[in-house]
Design a protein around this motif. Structure first.
Motif, PDB file in Angstrom:
ATOM      1  N   MET A   1       2.919  10.579  -9.013  1.00  0.00           N
ATOM      2  CA  MET A   1       1.594  10.790  -9.601  1.00  0.00           C
ATOM      3  C   MET A   1       0.580  10.961  -8.486  1.00  0.00           C
ATOM      4  SD  MET A   1      -0.546   8.267 -12.136  1.00  0.00           S
ATOM      5  CE  MET A   1      -0.858   7.080 -10.835  1.00  0.00           C
ATOM      6  N   ALA A   2      -0.257  11.962  -8.583  1.00  0.00           N
ATOM      7  CA  ALA A   2      -1.263  12.207  -7.561  1.00  0.00           C
ATOM      8  C   ALA A   2      -2.285  11.092  -7.552  1.00  0.00           C
ATOM      9  CB  ALA A   2      -1.938  13.555  -7.819  1.00  0.00           C
ATOM     10  N   GLU A   3      -2.649  10.633  -6.364  1.00  0.00           N
ATOM     11  CA  GLU A   3      -3.577   9.522  -6.243  1.00  0.00           C
ATOM     12  C   GLU A   3      -5.000  10.079  -6.160  1.00  0.00           C
ATOM     13  OE1 GLU A   3      -2.570   6.787  -3.188  1.00  0.00           O
ATOM     14  OE2 GLU A   3      -0.464   6.692  -3.723  1.00  0.00           O
ATOM     15  N   THR A   4      -5.617  10.277  -7.324  1.00  0.00           N
ATOM     16  CA  THR A   4      -6.965  10.834  -7.406  1.00  0.00           C
ATOM     17  C   THR A   4      -8.003   9.779  -7.737  1.00  0.00           C
ATOM     18  OG1 THR A   4      -6.634  11.391  -9.733  1.00  0.00           O
ATOM     19  CG2 THR A   4      -6.066  13.080  -8.108  1.00  0.00           C
ATOM     20  N   THR A   5      -7.589   8.524  -7.828  1.00  0.00           N
ATOM     21  CA  THR A   5      -8.511   7.439  -8.164  1.00  0.00           C
ATOM     22  C   THR A   5      -8.554   6.448  -7.016  1.00  0.00           C
ATOM     23  OG1 THR A   5      -6.730   6.252  -9.273  1.00  0.00           O
ATOM     24  CG2 THR A   5      -8.102   7.673 -10.638  1.00  0.00           C
ATOM     25  N   SER A   6      -9.612   5.642  -7.004  1.00  0.00           N
ATOM     26  CA  SER A   6      -9.760   4.627  -5.967  1.00  0.00           C
ATOM     27  C   SER A   6      -8.921   3.415  -6.333  1.00  0.00           C
ATOM     28  CB  SER A   6     -11.232   4.236  -5.830  1.00  0.00           C
ATOM     29  OG  SER A   6     -11.673   3.582  -7.004  1.00  0.00           O
ATOM     30  N   PRO A   7      -8.593   2.548  -5.341  1.00  0.00           N
ATOM     31  CA  PRO A   7      -7.782   1.362  -5.645  1.00  0.00           C
ATOM     32  C   PRO A   7      -8.431   0.432  -6.666  1.00  0.00           C
ATOM     33  CG  PRO A   7      -7.840   1.786  -3.287  1.00  0.00           C
ATOM     34  CD  PRO A   7      -8.834   2.721  -3.908  1.00  0.00           C
ATOM     35  N   GLN A   8      -9.768   0.473  -6.796  1.00  0.00           N
ATOM     36  CA  GLN A   8     -10.436  -0.399  -7.752  1.00  0.00           C
ATOM     37  C   GLN A   8     -10.264   0.077  -9.194  1.00  0.00           C
ATOM     38  OE1 GLN A   8     -11.986   0.855  -4.964  1.00  0.00           O
ATOM     39  NE2 GLN A   8     -11.776  -1.040  -3.770  1.00  0.00           N
ATOM     40  N   ASP A   9      -9.796   1.291  -9.387  1.00  0.00           N
ATOM     41  CA  ASP A   9      -9.675   1.864 -10.723  1.00  0.00           C
ATOM     42  C   ASP A   9      -8.249   1.831 -11.251  1.00  0.00           C
ATOM     43  OD1 ASP A   9     -12.362   2.472 -10.624  1.00  0.00           O
ATOM     44  OD2 ASP A   9     -12.020   4.471  -9.777  1.00  0.00           O
ATOM     45  N   ARG A  10      -7.352   1.116 -10.563  1.00  0.00           N
ATOM     46  CA  ARG A  10      -5.955   1.163 -10.960  1.00  0.00           C
ATOM     47  C   ARG A  10      -5.246  -0.140 -10.599  1.00  0.00           C
ATOM     48  NH1 ARG A  10      -4.610   5.709  -6.304  1.00  0.00           N
ATOM     49  NH2 ARG A  10      -4.727   4.279  -4.536  1.00  0.00           N
ATOM     50  N   ILE A  11      -4.088  -0.319 -11.208  1.00  0.00           N
ATOM     51  CA  ILE A  11      -3.284  -1.526 -10.997  1.00  0.00           C
ATOM     52  C   ILE A  11      -1.908  -1.102 -10.512  1.00  0.00           C
ATOM     53  CG2 ILE A  11      -2.215  -3.511 -12.124  1.00  0.00           C
ATOM     54  CD1 ILE A  11      -4.460  -3.393 -14.185  1.00  0.00           C
ATOM     55  N   LEU A  12      -1.457  -1.697  -9.420  1.00  0.00           N
ATOM     56  CA  LEU A  12      -0.123  -1.395  -8.913  1.00  0.00           C
ATOM     57  C   LEU A  12       0.932  -2.055  -9.803  1.00  0.00           C
ATOM     58  CD1 LEU A  12       1.728  -0.206  -6.712  1.00  0.00           C
ATOM     59  CD2 LEU A  12       1.485  -2.401  -5.497  1.00  0.00           C
ATOM     60  N   VAL A  13       1.857  -1.256 -10.289  1.00  0.00           N
ATOM     61  CA  VAL A  13       2.947  -1.745 -11.132  1.00  0.00           C
ATOM     62  C   VAL A  13       4.249  -1.823 -10.348  1.00  0.00           C
ATOM     63  CG1 VAL A  13       4.299  -1.326 -13.226  1.00  0.00           C
ATOM     64  CG2 VAL A  13       1.843  -0.857 -13.202  1.00  0.00           C
ATOM     65  N   GLY A  14       4.542  -0.832  -9.518  1.00  0.00           N
ATOM     66  CA  GLY A  14       5.786  -0.806  -8.753  1.00  0.00           C
ATOM     67  C   GLY A  14       5.868   0.446  -7.917  1.00  0.00           C
ATOM     68  N   LYS A  15       7.066   0.748  -7.449  1.00  0.00           N
ATOM     69  CA  LYS A  15       7.265   1.916  -6.594  1.00  0.00           C
ATOM     70  C   LYS A  15       8.589   2.595  -6.928  1.00  0.00           C
ATOM     71  CE  LYS A  15       7.556   3.441  -1.787  1.00  0.00           C
ATOM     72  NZ  LYS A  15       7.594   3.023  -0.364  1.00  0.00           N
ATOM     73  N   SER A  16       8.521   3.914  -7.120  1.00  0.00           N
ATOM     74  CA  SER A  16       9.716   4.758  -7.226  1.00  0.00           C
ATOM     75  C   SER A  16       9.791   5.533  -5.915  1.00  0.00           C
ATOM     76  CB  SER A  16       9.601   5.671  -8.444  1.00  0.00           C
ATOM     77  OG  SER A  16       8.395   6.422  -8.401  1.00  0.00           O
ATOM     78  N   ASP A  17       9.675   6.856  -5.965  1.00  0.00           N
ATOM     79  CA  ASP A  17       9.523   7.590  -4.714  1.00  0.00           C
ATOM     80  C   ASP A  17       8.058   7.619  -4.292  1.00  0.00           C
ATOM     81  OD1 ASP A  17       8.663   9.171  -6.753  1.00  0.00           O
ATOM     82  OD2 ASP A  17       9.702  10.989  -6.119  1.00  0.00           O
ATOM     83  N   HIS A  18       7.204   7.047  -5.144  1.00  0.00           N
ATOM     84  CA  HIS A  18       5.790   6.872  -4.839  1.00  0.00           C
ATOM     85  C   HIS A  18       5.313   5.622  -5.578  1.00  0.00           C
ATOM     86  CE1 HIS A  18       5.975   9.275  -8.577  1.00  0.00           C
ATOM     87  NE2 HIS A  18       4.947   8.511  -8.944  1.00  0.00           N
ATOM     88  N   LEU A  19       4.134   5.170  -5.272  1.00  0.00           N
ATOM     89  CA  LEU A  19       3.580   3.990  -5.943  1.00  0.00           C
ATOM     90  C   LEU A  19       3.192   4.346  -7.376  1.00  0.00           C
ATOM     91  CD1 LEU A  19       1.374   2.451  -3.102  1.00  0.00           C
ATOM     92  CD2 LEU A  19       3.650   1.723  -3.858  1.00  0.00           C
ATOM     93  N   GLU A  20       3.547   3.442  -8.291  1.00  0.00           N
ATOM     94  CA  GLU A  20       3.248   3.642  -9.713  1.00  0.00           C
ATOM     95  C   GLU A  20       2.043   2.786 -10.090  1.00  0.00           C
ATOM     96  OE1 GLU A  20       4.702   5.667 -11.783  1.00  0.00           O
ATOM     97  OE2 GLU A  20       6.517   6.266 -10.709  1.00  0.00           O
ATOM     98  N   TYR A  21       0.988   3.460 -10.588  1.00  0.00           N
ATOM     99  CA  TYR A  21      -0.248   2.768 -10.930  1.00  0.00           C
ATOM    100  C   TYR A  21      -0.551   2.922 -12.423  1.00  0.00           C
ATOM    101  CZ  TYR A  21      -1.430   2.397  -5.955  1.00  0.00           C
ATOM    102  OH  TYR A  21      -1.431   2.105  -4.612  1.00  0.00           O
ATOM    103  N   LEU A  22      -1.108   1.849 -12.990  1.00  0.00           N
ATOM    104  CA  LEU A  22      -1.685   1.906 -14.329  1.00  0.00           C
ATOM    105  C   LEU A  22      -3.177   2.161 -14.170  1.00  0.00           C
ATOM    106  CD1 LEU A  22      -1.700   1.438 -17.436  1.00  0.00           C
ATOM    107  CD2 LEU A  22      -2.015  -0.993 -16.950  1.00  0.00           C
ATOM    108  N   LEU A  23      -3.657   3.290 -14.691  1.00  0.00           N
ATOM    109  CA  LEU A  23      -5.070   3.629 -14.579  1.00  0.00           C
ATOM    110  C   LEU A  23      -5.877   2.770 -15.553  1.00  0.00           C
ATOM    111  CD1 LEU A  23      -4.895   7.542 -14.362  1.00  0.00           C
ATOM    112  CD2 LEU A  23      -4.878   5.855 -12.508  1.00  0.00           C
ATOM    113  N   LEU A  24      -6.908   2.096 -15.034  1.00  0.00           N
ATOM    114  CA  LEU A  24      -7.685   1.191 -15.880  1.00  0.00           C
ATOM    115  C   LEU A  24      -8.364   1.921 -17.031  1.00  0.00           C
ATOM    116  CD1 LEU A  24      -9.288  -1.209 -13.243  1.00  0.00           C
ATOM    117  CD2 LEU A  24      -7.624  -1.797 -15.005  1.00  0.00           C
TER     118      LEU A  24
END
Length: 578
Positions: A1-24
């Motif tokens: 998933m392209a990282e188009t949001t800031s770290p404050q707008d998302r929650i780290l869930v895990g990592k596949s071939d990239h970091l998996e984030y839940l967008l707030l």
């Protein structure tokens, strides 16, 4: 998933071939955490709760085994978590989070209560396991209470209301349909069973203010509200009804806010299959509607269960963020469930989702989270991030200390019992006694006799009156003779006769009395009173042949009330009968 949001707008869930984030901003699109027992669902739930709390989002989570309570204590830096942090290239930093403990039974946290009126007949019928006919009677009872303005707060209010409906079944049934006594009895038996299980502690006041769930601490972190559900799980119907009630209350009380930068509140419903097992169709439809619409209230709902198929398709289709832990397929039925679970994801080319679900290790999951624009991301096999807080339960002493220091301490701890349906109906049952007491205080039947004698103008007829010491004639000594007309005993009987006759006449001739006034009162009651008193003072009386003479002498035709007066005269004349 392209990282188009800031770290404050998302929650780290895990990592596949990239970091998996839940967008707030998409966290209120609901989600699912599924997997077999022991595959890491609770850890994933804790990771999500920690991330939401850090982002300032309050959380509510049901704690089935007590493991989630450890989120209130800092992590212990276990090797497995330190290694996992290194694998996904993030620092491991132990932390603790603001927690408020709740318990329907008030044993391991603040009590949670709802009034019977808030619960409503639909959810209450599910809680009591009523059939359609019994549910209809319960709806009638609620309607009667609503029209009369009787608050139904706790169990005794509901019992009093059902008793009232049973006592007035004919009148209520004529307006709302048949109210069967057998259905009322069945509801009352179910209420007794509910009380014996201790579940009635949920119904009463002070009722939960849902705003107490939507709180942050002084650092701006969202409060994690943890429901102690280990004992509640022994009553799955109560557990499911309680969760549906909370969703419904949130939906009804929170204002529309549309899409927010982050949710106002996120719910995690563990053992979600209990919510839907054997649920009647109206309840399922209510849950589906709430899940579909509560997103616009800024609330996210995440179901935690063993198999995605535990959730109805209509609800499953609303869940955009999914984390699927391992499923075991040892039977053909299990294999079918695995294939069905795999089909709920947006497939990634080159990944056999069905095969991957059975190969996942503990702490691994298939992850599909909503991307920008609300599009489901393609499923990836990912390592779940380690939680920062303790994994495992608090000790009883640690839990007690947190409850004692809670900002809500004392608000819900004491039961409130204000005037409601029970007290109102209790007073109503006593109302028939009050007019009788008022008559006694104002002179009783003796006073009524005096007023009737004055109205009728019975001059020359000595009328006795019962007093504290016997019967005193209104003019002269008591009449002598063999009859038992003189004395307190005979006058008390006379009073009873007059009261009975007056009440009977009032019911049958009230319209004529209102129209004719004093004329009918004189002619009709005069014969009754004259005949009855005449028997009491007669020195010599006749039998049936004397009845007409006394009736004529009183100015009343020798029929109707005259015959009644003659009967009474025979009784009171006693020995004068031939």
């Amino acid at each position: 998933m392209a990282e188009t949001t800031s770290p404050q707008d998302r929650i780290l869930v895990g990592k596949s071939d990239h970091l998996e984030y839940l967008l707030l901003k998409l966290a209120n699109r609901h989600g699912l955490v599924a997997g077999a027992t022991g595959t890491g669902k609770t850890v994933t739930l804790q990771v999500l709760a920690e991330g939401l709390s850090n982002a300032g989002v309050p959380v509510f989570a049901a704690d089935i085994k007590g493991d989630l309570s450890g989120i209130a204590a800092p992590g212990q830096g276990k090797d497995v978590f330190v290694r996992r942090a290194a694998e996904i290239e993030i620092p491991y930093q132990p932390d603790r989070f603001p927690v408020v403990f709740w318990d329907v039974f008030g044993e391991q946290g603040h009590p949670i209560r709802a009034t019977v009126s808030e619960m409503g007949p639909l959810l209450l019928a599910r809680l009591l396991e009523l059939n359609d006919t019994q549910e209809g009677v319960l709806n009638v009872a609620f309607k009667v209470a609503d029209e009369n303005g009787w608050p139904i707060l706790d169990m005794k209010d509901l019992r009093a209301l059902l008793q009232f409906v049973g006592d007035n079944a004919a009148e209520i049934g004529a307006q709302y349909g048949n109210v069967a006594k057998t259905s009322l009895a069945a509801i009352q038996r179910q209420l007794l069973m509910l009380e014996n299980q201790g579940a009635d502690s949920f119904l009463g006041e002070p009722a939960l203010d849902l705003n107490d769930f939507i709180r942050t601490d002084r650092d701006g972190r969202g409060v994690v509200n943890i429901l102690a559900a280990d004992k509640l799980m022994a009553k799955p119907r109560l557990y499911a009804t309680f969760l549906v009630w909370m969703l419904s209350e949130l939906f009804e009380t929170l204002p529309e806010v549309g899409d927010l930068p982050k949710p106002r509140l996120v719910f995690f419903f563990d053992e979600a299959h209990l919510l839907f097992n054997d649920a009647p169709k109206p309840l399922l439809e209510a849950v589906q509607q709430v899940v579909r619409l509560i997103r616009s209230k800024g609330v996210g709902v995440y179901f935690v269960t063993q198999n995605p198929l535990d959730v109805p398709e209509e609800v499953l289709g609303q869940l955009g963020n999914k984390v699927q832990h391992a499923l075991r397929a040892f039977t053909p039925r299990d294999q079918k469930a695995v294939r069905a679970a795999a089909e709920t994801f947006r497939q990634r080319p080159g990944l056999d989702t069905s095969k991957a679900i059975m190969e996942l290790a503990v702490g691994e999951a298939l992850v599909s989270l909503l991307e920008e624009g609300g599009v489901p991301g393609m499923v990836d096999r990912a390592l779940i991030a380690p939680p920062a807080a303790r994994v495992g339960p608090l000790t009883p002493e640690e839990r007690a200390a947190i409850v004692a220091a809670s900002p809500l301490r004392g608000k819900y701890d004491q039961t409130l019992d204000r005037e409601s349906a029970y007290e109102i109906l209790a007073k109503r049952r006593h109302l028939p006694e009050e007019p009788a007491q008022a008559a006694t205080a104002s002179g009783g039947l003796g006073g009524i006799l005096d007023r009737l004698t004055e109205t009728l103008g019975s001059s020359g007829i000595p009328v006795g009156r019962s007093t504290g010491g016997g019967t005193a004639p209104s003019g002269g000594a008591a009449p002598s003779g063999k009859g038992k007309g003189g004395g307190r005993q005979s006058m008390s009987l006379t009073e009873l006769v007059i009261r009975s006759a007056a009440q009977s006449f009032a019911r049958s001739a009230s319209t004529q009395i209102a129209r004719e006034g004093a004329k009918i009162l004189r002619n009709s009651l005069g014969g009754i009173i004259g005949g009855a008193i005449g028997g009491a003072i007669a020195k010599e009386g006749g039998g049936g042949r004397g009845r007409r003479t006394r009736a004529v002498g009183s100015g009343v035709p020798p029929t109707g009330s005259a015959d009644f007066a003659g009967e009474m005269s025979d009784l009171l004349g006693g020995k004068g009968r031939r």
